[in-house]
Write a protein that holds these residues in place. Structure first.
Motif: not given
Lengths: 113, 112
Positions: B105-112, B81-86
């Motif tokens: 902005g910083t794009r964050l992608l969290v993968r399983p 759920s942390y994925s998104g742009t900060y």
């Protein structure tokens, strides 16, 4: 509780046509109001902000204008849209005192064709 | 006046940590942090006022280094759920306290 309404949600307009986006805030008085634009995959660019009725500060010179005819109403306008005006437009409000958080509307996705 | 964010993008595995930085060339009065999901409005995370305070919100915390005019957002044990742009937003003082300027902005992608 305070709420912010922004409409329309999406808009497709031809080049050279006028624009009017409206934002209203409920549940608070004398808010600071903001218009931001976000190009695809880009950051939040501050366009205008207002600290009171009729008081507008412009951050970026362009073919857009803003007005605040009532305390809780903020309008973004253009007489003639350009292709470069496409983007995601966000209205936000903050309390007029203190360094409080900004509350954003759901945004308007504008596509100029 | 726009603050500078780094990195521009981050890819994590679930459970890993990340740090996002926000720096300014001007003296900061406050730093805001927001997260934006694709196609949605930014959502507020926290505010830090000058004074070098650190705040926490679940497993997300932030610090504000007044001397360096820099703030860092710490994401611990990242979740999907942390994925998104900060975005960090900055104010430069009480005389311009009505303006809230955001970084790119910083794009964050969290993968399983």
């Amino acid at each position: 509780s305070q709420t912010i309404h922004q409409w329309p949600a999406t808009l497709v307009q031809p080049v050279g046509s006028p624009l009017s986006l409206e934002c209203t805030v409920e549940g608070t008085s004398n808010p600071n109001l903001y218009w931001y634009r976000q190009a695809a995959g880009r950051g939040l660019q501050l366009l205008f902000y207002s600290v009171g009725i009729g008081q507008i500060s412009s951050e970026v010179p362009q073919n857009l204008s803003a007005s605040r005819p009532q305390d809780r109403q903020f309008i973004l306008s253009s007489k003639k849209l350009l292709l470069s005006d496409s983007g995601f437009y966000l209205c936000a409000w903050r309390l007029s005192v203190g360094s409080g958080e900004a509350f954003f509307g759901q945004g308007t996705r504008l596509t100029v064709v | 006046q726009q603050p500078v964010q780094s990195p521009q993008a981050v890819i994590l595995r679930e459970g890993e940590d990340a740090v996002i930085n926000c720096s300014s060339s001007k003296a900061l009065y406050s730093v805001h942090w927001y997260r934006q999901k694709h196609g949605e409005a930014p959502v507020f995370l926290m505010i830090l006022l000058k004074g070098g305070e650190q705040k926490g919100h679940d497993k997300i915390s932030a610090s504000f280094n007044e001397k360096k005019q820099q703030s860092s957002l710490y994401l611990t044990a990242s979740q999907l759920s942390y994925s998104g742009t900060y975005f960090c937003g900055t104010e430069y003082g009480m005389d311009s306290s009505y303006k809230l300027i955001f970084g790119s902005g910083t794009r964050l992608l969290v993968r399983p």
